[in-house]
Design an enzyme around this catalytic site. Structure first.
Site, PDB file in Angstrom:
ATOM      1  N   CYS A 132       6.049 -10.330   1.577  1.00 40.21           N
ATOM      2  CA  CYS A 132       4.841  -9.339   1.586  1.00 40.21           C
ATOM      3  C   CYS A 132       5.133  -8.020   2.013  1.00 40.21           C
ATOM      4  CB  CYS A 132       3.766 -10.066   1.882  1.00 40.21           C
ATOM      5  SG  CYS A 132       2.055  -9.332   1.825  1.00 40.21           S
ATOM      6  N   CYS A 135       1.644  -6.710   3.725  1.00 36.69           N
ATOM      7  CA  CYS A 135       1.394  -7.343   5.142  1.00 36.69           C
ATOM      8  C   CYS A 135       2.297  -7.071   6.253  1.00 36.69           C
ATOM      9  CB  CYS A 135       1.570  -9.104   4.871  1.00 36.69           C
ATOM     10  SG  CYS A 135       1.088  -9.689   3.406  1.00 36.69           S
ATOM     11  N   ASP A 136       3.690  -6.876   5.998  1.00 40.12           N
ATOM     12  CA  ASP A 136       4.606  -6.762   6.974  1.00 40.12           C
ATOM     13  C   ASP A 136       5.198  -5.490   7.057  1.00 40.12           C
ATOM     14  OD1 ASP A 136       3.984  -9.273   7.745  1.00 40.12           O
ATOM     15  OD2 ASP A 136       5.576 -10.196   6.452  1.00 40.12           O
TER      16      ASP A 136
END
Ligand code: NAP
Length: 304
Positions: A132, A135-136
């Site tokens: 992701c 997200c990261d």
């Protein structure tokens, strides 16, 4: 046991759209979700192809959809559905915590990230390997990353990461992309994106965290590339096995249903990415959600 007209499995775009339609038809609706709401779209930084929105982040889109469903009266619970029992006119949806009775079920449970299947892969999640980018991605500001895949997710991840990381290697097993040409064009214009085509990742090298990857081209030549992060975006796999006895799945595990979203089990409908179909897009997921809800409403009304 709590009783509903419709239980919807999954709070992604398909499930939440189905909830909106069903609530507007005055049905008592429960949506069950194992993770966070929004499904896959929550990982898309910028949606440019949903009608009437020239730009919207996947997170904002999902949040608006969630609030719309909730404001219309949908109950939304975060529980994992283990199994659905078909008792004819009544279905029992069993989660880790509760059992719910309902007349109709809409499966909108989407799919899971596909893994590369390499040694270390699972162990390195959170230590260099991610599925992701939104997200990261922030952890890789000013660093070197690789993105693997040739679909829209990989292309959009590479574009997103090119604005954060110093260097992005986009690795794809063919020389043609499955994703949209417009995004490929944008990536080609980026100074810090390098395309590595006709190649597969063959090894992940790590100490405490990922240090480098080995990439094998179609002639078998191996290149070692130092990266801090690897974003795997090689598609999704459905998780329908064992959900309901006798539910008909295709060879890849998707639920077999036509455009009317009827499965082979009376009173069980399917919407979105978990349905066997050609085009998996945000707009086709919401479209499925509306159709599945309308069909479920018709099914319930015929039984009253
Ligand atoms: P996808 O379209 O299925 O693409 C998966 C990619 O991974 C393909 O390029 C495939 O290569 C490659 N791949 C599969 N298995 C592999 C393996 N074992 N090793 C190396 N490469 C592998 O998946 P996606 O990009 O996640 O997209 C899923 C769906 O969501 C698509 O329909 C996509 O259009 C949609 N989506 C839409 C948007 C948007 O509209 N904004 C954004 C994201 C996703 P091959 O090409 O060689 O098969």
């Amino acid at each position: 046991m709590k009783q509903y007209d419709i239980v919807i499995v999954g709070a992604g775009p398909a499930g939440l759209t189905a909830a909106i339609y069903a609530c507007r038809a005055a049905k008592k609706v429960l949506v069950l979700e194992v993770k966070s709401y929004g499904g896959q779209i929550i990982n898309t930084p910028d949606v440019e192809n949903y009608p009437a929105f020239d730009h919207i982040s996947g997170f904002d889109f999902a949040t608006k959809l969630y609030e719309q469903a909730e404001n219309l009266g949908a109950e939304i619970e975060f529980e994992r559905v283990k199994n659905i029992e078909d008792r004819g006119n009544e279905k029992i949806v069993k989660t880790d915590e509760n059992n719910y009775a309902c007349t109709a079920v809409i499966l909108a449970n989407g799919s899971e990230n596909r893994r590369l299947g390499l040694d270390n892969e699972e162990a390195l999640v959170g230590r260099g390997v991610s599925y992701c980018a939104t997200c990261d991605g922030a952890f890789y500001k000013g660093k070197k990353v690789a993105v693997n895949g040739g679909g829209n997710t990989a292309l959009e991840d590479a574009l997103y990461l090119s604005n954060l990381a110093d260097m992005v290697y986009l690795i794809h097993r063919r020389d043609e992309f499955r994703g949209q040409e417009a995004t490929v064009k944008q990536l080609k214009e980026k100074q810090n994106v390098k395309f590595i085509l006709n190649s597969k990742i063959s090894k992940l090298n790590a100490g405490k965290k990922l240090e480098s990857i080995e990439v094998k081209d179609k002639n078998g030549k191996v290149e070692k590339i130092e990266v801090d992060g690897l974003f795997v975006a090689i598609g999704r796999r459905p998780e329908n096995e064992g959900l309901i006895k006798l539910l008909k799945l295709d060879d890849a595990g998707y639920v077999v249903a036509g455009e009317d979203c009827h499965t082979n089990i009376l009173g069980v409908f399917v919407a979105g990415d978990s349905r066997a179909k050609e085009v998996r897009q945000l707009v086709t997921a919401t479209s499925d959600g509306a159709i599945a809800a309308e069909e479920a409403i018709k099914y319930i009304n015929e039984r009253k």
